[in-house]
Enzyme design. Sequence first.
Site, PDB file in Angstrom:
ATOM      1  N   SER A  20      -6.502  -1.803  -0.797  1.00 13.79           N
ATOM      2  CA  SER A  20      -6.019  -1.087  -1.992  1.00 13.79           C
ATOM      3  C   SER A  20      -7.128  -0.267  -2.667  1.00 13.79           C
ATOM      4  O   SER A  20      -6.882   0.885  -3.049  1.00 13.79           O
ATOM      5  CB  SER A  20      -5.364  -2.063  -2.979  1.00 13.79           C
ATOM      6  OG  SER A  20      -6.248  -3.106  -3.345  1.00 13.79           O
ATOM      7  N   ASP A  49      -3.138  -8.231  -7.596  1.00 16.83           N
ATOM      8  CA  ASP A  49      -2.769  -8.659  -6.233  1.00 16.83           C
ATOM      9  C   ASP A  49      -3.571  -9.903  -5.848  1.00 16.83           C
ATOM     10  O   ASP A  49      -4.431  -9.857  -4.968  1.00 16.83           O
ATOM     11  CB  ASP A  49      -3.058  -7.485  -5.269  1.00 16.83           C
ATOM     12  CG  ASP A  49      -2.774  -7.844  -3.821  1.00 16.83           C
ATOM     13  OD1 ASP A  49      -1.928  -8.733  -3.576  1.00 16.83           O
ATOM     14  OD2 ASP A  49      -3.405  -7.241  -2.934  1.00 16.83           O
ATOM     15  N   HIS A 106       0.822  -1.217   0.000  1.00 17.01           N
ATOM     16  CA  HIS A 106       0.000   0.000   0.000  1.00 17.01           C
ATOM     17  C   HIS A 106       0.857   1.270   0.000  1.00 17.01           C
ATOM     18  O   HIS A 106       0.459   2.290  -0.558  1.00 17.01           O
ATOM     19  CB  HIS A 106      -0.969  -0.032   1.181  1.00 17.01           C
ATOM     20  CG  HIS A 106      -1.978  -1.143   1.057  1.00 17.01           C
ATOM     21  ND1 HIS A 106      -2.570  -1.757   2.135  1.00 17.01           N
ATOM     22  CD2 HIS A 106      -2.479  -1.766  -0.051  1.00 17.01           C
ATOM     23  CE1 HIS A 106      -3.395  -2.704   1.692  1.00 17.01           C
ATOM     24  NE2 HIS A 106      -3.352  -2.725   0.389  1.00 17.01           N
ATOM     25  N   HIS A 163      -7.877  -7.543  -8.129  1.00 10.99           N
ATOM     26  CA  HIS A 163      -8.169  -8.388  -6.961  1.00 10.99           C
ATOM     27  C   HIS A 163      -8.304  -7.450  -5.762  1.00 10.99           C
ATOM     28  O   HIS A 163      -7.340  -7.175  -5.061  1.00 10.99           O
ATOM     29  CB  HIS A 163      -7.041  -9.387  -6.707  1.00 10.99           C
ATOM     30  CG  HIS A 163      -6.856 -10.384  -7.816  1.00 10.99           C
ATOM     31  ND1 HIS A 163      -6.290 -10.050  -9.022  1.00 10.99           N
ATOM     32  CD2 HIS A 163      -7.170 -11.705  -7.891  1.00 10.99           C
ATOM     33  CE1 HIS A 163      -6.264 -11.130  -9.806  1.00 10.99           C
ATOM     34  NE2 HIS A 163      -6.785 -12.144  -9.138  1.00 10.99           N
ATOM     35  N   GLY A 179     -11.062 -10.718 -12.165  1.00 11.59           N
ATOM     36  CA  GLY A 179     -10.305  -9.504 -12.486  1.00 11.59           C
ATOM     37  C   GLY A 179      -9.511  -9.614 -13.773  1.00 11.59           C
ATOM     38  O   GLY A 179      -9.324  -8.620 -14.480  1.00 11.59           O
ATOM     39  N   GLU A 210     -13.727  -7.967  -7.642  1.00 11.69           N
ATOM     40  CA  GLU A 210     -13.648  -8.928  -6.535  1.00 11.69           C
ATOM     41  C   GLU A 210     -14.564 -10.093  -6.876  1.00 11.69           C
ATOM     42  O   GLU A 210     -15.762  -9.907  -7.097  1.00 11.69           O
ATOM     43  CB  GLU A 210     -14.035  -8.256  -5.202  1.00 11.69           C
ATOM     44  CG  GLU A 210     -14.142  -9.193  -4.020  1.00 11.69           C
ATOM     45  CD  GLU A 210     -12.917 -10.086  -3.804  1.00 11.69           C
ATOM     46  OE1 GLU A 210     -11.786  -9.567  -3.712  1.00 11.69           O
ATOM     47  OE2 GLU A 210     -13.095 -11.327  -3.727  1.00 11.69           O
TER      48      GLU A 210
END
Length: 283
Positions: A99, A163, A18, A41, A143, A117
């Site tokens: 994120s 991610d 982050h 993600h 994603g 998601e």
Amino acid sequence: MNYRHAFHAGNFADVFKHAFLMMALETLRAKDKPFVVVDTHAGIGLYDLAGTEAGKTGEWEQGIGRLTGRDDLPQPLQPYVQAIRDLNPDGGLRWYPGSPWLEAKALRQKDRLIACELHPEDAPALDHNLRRFGGVRVENADGYAVLKGQVPPPERRGLVLIDPPFERTDEIDVIIRALRSAVKRWASGSYAIWYPIKDPAATMAFHEAVAGLAADGVTSAWALDLMVRPPRWSDTLNGCGFVFINPPWGVLKAAEAVMPWLTAVLEQQPGARWTGRWLVGEG
Ligand SMILES: C[S@@+](CC[C@H](N)C(=O)[O-])C[C@H]1O[C@@H](n2cnc3c(N)ncnc32)[C@H](O)[C@@H]1O
């Protein structure tokens, strides 16, 4: 799909991820032109560190718990830590942003975020948590498939964050395939791919696969790795890294200033270290 990020929110890997995500977003905001962020993600966007999941592991104590009280933060880390302080105005540390929260907060009126998601319970939670922000679209979808449909974006400027939970044994292959297809259509986009480091040999294989994307038109790729302990056991999370394709200049500029400090603060066993190296090109 067993992975739930709530168990790991705010851990050392999130801090690393982050903090550098924020630096990339700051670079995008430095120019007036609109940008898009695609978060393939996304997770649920906001985490309760006093909740059951985070309480079970206590991982955040060795992550964000080591940063918020510090008054010697290197400048490039300040926007990230400030975002967490903003979420906890009473000075405590209960709420931790994911994120998509950080991305949504960085948007100006002309910018967009597409947050993906796949988990059927997490996607509605993400939608709920991001409701307060404008310019955000939440997709309850794969994603990688969404990414394919979004490139090139009309803005021609932006960042893709990849991610995944690395639950699937072929995740690296899936990432490389997704990147190959995306960079062919959007060569100038910035792509940031986060990965866990358990066995460094697997990381080297990933780096080599990214280097191979030069054949698909990638001209610039840089890897930044953080080891919080020497990799004596290859079944534990010994570190993590980011590969940046077309790395935002803010990230490159900040790494030298931030990583020695961050590595020392996040060290879990003697022998923590960091490395930054070009996989394709030299900037
Ligand atoms: C590591 S977590 C994401 C954390 C988030 N990026 C952050 O930094 O706050 C990975 C997430 O991806 C979701 N996921 C797994 N496979 C996916 C897929 N193919 N497409 C979209 N989401 C997926 C998982 O349910 C999980 O919430």
